[in-house]
Design a protein around this motif. Structure first.
Motif, mmCIF file in Angstrom:
data_model
loop_
_atom_site.group_PDB
_atom_site.id
_atom_site.type_symbol
_atom_site.label_atom_id
_atom_site.label_comp_id
_atom_site.label_asym_id
_atom_site.label_seq_id
_atom_site.Cartn_x
_atom_site.Cartn_y
_atom_site.Cartn_z
ATOM 1 N N LEU A 464 0.848 -1.195 0.000
ATOM 2 C CA LEU A 464 0.000 0.000 0.000
ATOM 3 C C LEU A 464 0.883 1.244 0.000
ATOM 4 C CD1 LEU A 464 -2.728 -1.075 2.604
ATOM 5 C CD2 LEU A 464 -2.964 -1.011 0.114
ATOM 6 N N ILE A 465 0.274 2.381 -0.346
ATOM 7 C CA ILE A 465 0.984 3.655 -0.358
ATOM 8 C C ILE A 465 0.132 4.703 0.336
ATOM 9 C CG2 ILE A 465 0.085 4.244 -2.653
ATOM 10 C CD1 ILE A 465 2.756 5.695 -3.183
ATOM 11 N N ALA A 466 0.761 5.597 1.058
ATOM 12 C CA ALA A 466 0.061 6.670 1.776
ATOM 13 C C ALA A 466 0.892 7.939 1.704
ATOM 14 C CB ALA A 466 -0.165 6.277 3.241
ATOM 15 N N HIS A 467 0.233 9.077 1.838
ATOM 16 C CA HIS A 467 0.968 10.332 1.946
ATOM 17 C C HIS A 467 1.737 10.390 3.268
ATOM 18 C CE1 HIS A 467 -1.913 11.682 -1.198
ATOM 19 N NE2 HIS A 467 -0.871 12.376 -1.589
ATOM 20 N N ASP A 468 1.128 9.852 4.307
ATOM 21 C CA ASP A 468 1.756 9.835 5.627
ATOM 22 C C ASP A 468 1.416 8.510 6.287
ATOM 23 O OD1 ASP A 468 2.700 10.157 8.178
ATOM 24 O OD2 ASP A 468 1.518 11.945 8.653
ATOM 25 N N VAL A 469 2.357 7.595 6.279
ATOM 26 C CA VAL A 469 2.084 6.252 6.792
ATOM 27 C C VAL A 469 1.849 6.253 8.302
ATOM 28 C CG1 VAL A 469 3.316 5.060 4.945
ATOM 29 C CG2 VAL A 469 4.567 5.767 7.009
ATOM 30 N N TYR A 496 4.409 8.473 0.009
ATOM 31 C CA TYR A 496 4.598 9.385 -1.121
ATOM 32 C C TYR A 496 4.708 10.794 -0.599
ATOM 33 C CZ TYR A 496 4.129 11.458 -5.721
ATOM 34 O OH TYR A 496 4.363 12.150 -6.885
ATOM 35 N N SER A 497 5.818 11.357 -0.704
ATOM 36 C CA SER A 497 7.152 10.879 -0.922
ATOM 37 C C SER A 497 8.022 11.538 0.168
ATOM 38 C CB SER A 497 7.581 11.281 -2.337
ATOM 39 O OG SER A 497 8.900 11.044 -2.628
ATOM 40 N N PRO A 498 9.176 11.017 0.604
ATOM 41 C CA PRO A 498 9.928 9.919 0.027
ATOM 42 C C PRO A 498 9.348 8.553 0.386
ATOM 43 C CG PRO A 498 11.023 10.675 1.995
ATOM 44 C CD PRO A 498 9.859 11.596 1.781
ATOM 45 N N TYR A 499 9.670 7.575 -0.433
ATOM 46 C CA TYR A 499 9.142 6.233 -0.212
ATOM 47 C C TYR A 499 9.549 5.688 1.150
ATOM 48 C CZ TYR A 499 7.447 5.513 -5.004
ATOM 49 O OH TYR A 499 6.749 5.576 -6.183
ATOM 50 N N ALA A 500 10.715 6.092 1.634
ATOM 51 C CA ALA A 500 11.211 5.601 2.926
ATOM 52 C C ALA A 500 10.800 6.499 4.080
ATOM 53 C CB ALA A 500 12.729 5.460 2.878
ATOM 54 N N GLY A 501 9.753 7.276 3.890
ATOM 55 C CA GLY A 501 9.304 8.191 4.937
ATOM 56 C C GLY A 501 8.823 7.501 6.194
ATOM 57 N N GLY A 502 8.482 6.224 6.094
ATOM 58 C CA GLY A 502 8.061 5.475 7.282
ATOM 59 C C GLY A 502 9.212 5.082 8.172
ATOM 60 N N GLU A 503 10.444 5.196 7.660
ATOM 61 C CA GLU A 503 11.680 4.963 8.416
ATOM 62 C C GLU A 503 11.783 3.553 8.987
ATOM 63 O OE1 GLU A 503 12.111 8.076 11.273
ATOM 64 O OE2 GLU A 503 12.223 9.655 9.745
#
Length: 631
Positions: A464-469, A496-503
């Motif tokens: 899945l993708i989110a603006h803010d996971v 979205y985005s960056p893809y690794a924003g969930g850390e």
């Protein structure tokens, strides 16, 4: 007394011998139980059934034959302007697309028994497979002709079948694509309204001479005119969005009476003006959950995909897909129980302590990619075996659009790879999907459809993708998908985005049976940013150094691999930017560059194995309980 002592000694020796019996000669009860549990796990999927998960408009009537239209898709000038020859340029492409759409619509309406397939793409294996599927259904090729020939020539019946198609059209819709780019879009809608092929002013005289009459003049019309005039004559079950100066997907839109929209008024040029207000009206008019096919160029996807997501629509990237009407013919009845190879949790050594990492290839929602070079250049890349790559694929959308190619992808998957549904029925954002409608209802409906596709093909992992996971709305979205599917083992989430924003953070969502399902966010991304690296995105060497700088003894890291980033092999060098220049390695080969820079404390595992290890590490008793009752 001696006999008693002898008997006791014999018993003692027997007991000692039993305790020292090699594992393979011990009583088989435990082994049988484990094998039974393994079999029960592999058998945990649903039978093929129509549970309302099929959203793509379907061609339901088989033609007996089909014409192959040549000289269009293999023509590199098919979307170009400034061409004077009748069989060149955008003008010819639109003619062929309109003929194909109307001919296949006539079959559906019972007016004809011959369909049309646009050739020159059959050299791609995916389209070849779809043609083979047509032949297996008893549909044979009549012959090969240009679009101009089919529109103008007379043909005698063949095998008792009327193969002449020009009589199926009421006339033509006139465009002037050189001077009014939007006349293309208007004509793409007017073609099905007036049952007429699309002819440009360049070729008008020839078709007038051939006996055609103009049914609608689109030369001076705009997309706004088309929406005002034809809204009530279009189906709201799907939408096509394509740039001006393209002909793709017009056969699909015409066959299914769909509206066609361009966002930019000039191709790739937002400053020329946009149709965003019309876009808002159209996506509000669409049936709830209706899919949007195509793409727009020169516009941030966050803008137009985001707007569709908020209205409760998923996007199907498919702007370079062809022949969808015949490729998807009777797709509901052509679904087979093709099953993903899954990592059996009973085969995992959970006592092993390592820094476990998994690679996840992005952009798997892209249907056109699945039909073009995904298989040859990414999926079958030998480095995918070593890196145990996780591949996102559009499970439901591809199974509807191209059952033959979906079957192929499932058939050639090996045990080292994890197949992941991407990104939940198409491209949308889980933290705002349906937020401007009835969000709970929209989310539940989407999640239920996605669950049906996943369960019937034994796909255990969802991307899945989110603006803010980290947001509460993202959590609501995750919960909807977890609640809809008690066979779901884990979710991998990009931001979205960056893809690794969930850390790399992990969230836990309880399913309806009380088991906690992990939502694993991307920790780092392999992404070519040119002369720089970002905090969590960059070259294989940069990301490997980031991973090695972490001192945990037992860690779990999900690494996304940007599908469109290329890198160069720099050997043992530790230069964190050199891989960005002049390389051709991508996908699993990019992941291998990163893997080769790690030390022995790391182990690469499949995405599905990573999920099971995370579940056993953080929720051991619960996971053991789940495995004990899995059958």
């Amino acid at each position: 007394m001696k006999q008693s002592l002898l008997f006791l000694c014999l018993l003692f020796l027997m007991a000692c011998n039993k305790d020292n019996t090699p594992e393979e000669t011990k009583a088989p009860e435990t082994t049988v139980d484990i094998e039974k549990e393994r079999g029960a796990y592999l058998a945990k999927y649903d039978p093929i059934a129509d549970l309302g998960q099929y959203t793509l408009p379907q061609m339901q009537t088989k033609p007996k034959k089909y014409w192959s239209c040549v000289g269009v898709l293999g023509n590199t000038s098919r979307n170009e302007l400034g061409k004077s020859e009748e069989k060149e340029g955008l003008q010819y492409h639109l003619l062929c697309q309109s003929i194909s759409g109307l001919v296949n619509r006539a079959v559906e309406e019972g007016k004809s028994e011959i369909g049309m397939w646009m050739c020159d793409h059959e050299n791609r294996k995916s389209y070849q497979r779809s043609l083979e599927a047509l032949h297996q259904m008893g549909i044979s090729e009549q012959g090969q002709q240009t679009g101009a020939e089919l529109a103008q020539n007379n043909y005698e019946p063949s095998d008792g079948i009327l193969i002449q198609v020009k009589d199926l059209f009421d006339g033509y819709v006139l465009t002037d694509v050189e001077n009014n780019p939007e006349s293309n879009t208007v004509a793409s809608v007017a073609a099905h309204v007036y049952n007429s092929i699309v002819i440009d002013i360049r070729d008008k005289a020839k078709y007038d001479k051939a006996g055609y009459t103009m049914q609608y003049d689109a030369r001076y019309k705009t997309t706004r005119d088309a929406w005002r005039e034809f809204k009530d004559k279009c189906s709201n079950k799907a939408l096509v969005i394509m740039p001006v100066q393209t002909g793709e997907l017009r056969d699909f839109s015409i066959k299914n009476d769909l509206f066609v929209l361009n966002i930019n008024k000039q191709k790739g040029n937002p400053s020329s003006g946009q149709n965003l207000d019309i876009f808002e009206d159209v996506i509000s008019w669409l049936e709830p959950g209706a899919p949007i096919l195509g793409w727009e160029q020169g516009v941030s996807e966050d803008l137009f995909v985001n707007r569709a997501s908020r209205k409760g629509h998923v996007w199907i990237p498919s702007d370079w897909a062809y022949n969808i009407p015949l490729m998807s013919l009777l797709y509901k009845s052509r679904q087979t129980s093709s099953l993903a190879n899954v990592k059996n949790p009973f085969s995992i050594d959970f006592d092993k302590k390592k820094n476990f990492i998994s690679f996840y290839l992005t952009d798997g929602d892209n249907v056109q990619w699945m039909l073009n070079d995904f298989v040859d250049k990414y999926y079958l890349n030998p480095d995918g075996n070593n890196t145990k790559m996780g591949f996102g694929i559009p499970v439901g959308n591809l199974a509807m659009i191209s059952p033959a190619q979906f079957q192929n992808i499932m058939d050639i998957q090996n045990n080292s790879k994890t197949l992941i549904e991407s990104l939940g029925g198409g491209y949308s954002y889980v933290d705002n999907y349906g937020i401007e409608t009835n969000r709970e209802e929209a989310l539940t409906s989407l999640a239920t459809k996605v669950a049906a596709h996943m369960r019937q093909h034994r796909i255990k992992v969802l991307g899945l993708i989110a603006h803010d996971v980290h947001s509460s709305e993202a959590k609501k979205g995750f919960e909807a998908f977890v609640q809809a599917n008690d066979q779901l083992e884990g979710i991998v989430a990009i931001q979205y985005s960056p893809y690794a924003g969930g850390e790399g953070d992990i969230f836990w969502i309880k399913n309806k049976n009380g088991f906690d399902i992990p939502v694993i966010t991307v920790k780092y991304s392999l992404w070519n940013h040119g002369n720089q690296n970002h905090s969590r995105e960059g070259t294989p060497t940069y990301i490997a150094n980031k991973l090695k700088s972490e001192t945990k003894e037992n860690s779990f890291s999900l690494i996304s691999v940007h599908a469109w980033s290329n890198f160069k092999d720099i050997g043992a060098s530790n230069d964190e930017l050199a891989e960005n220049s002049g390389g051709t390695l991508k996908g699993a080969s990019a992941a291998k560059l990163c893997m080769n820079k790690l030390n022995d404390s790391f182990e690469v595992v499949s995405v599905q194995e990573l999920i099971w290890r995370i579940r056993m590490f953080y929720k051991k008793s619960q996971t053991e309980q789940y495995l004990s009752v899995i059958n």
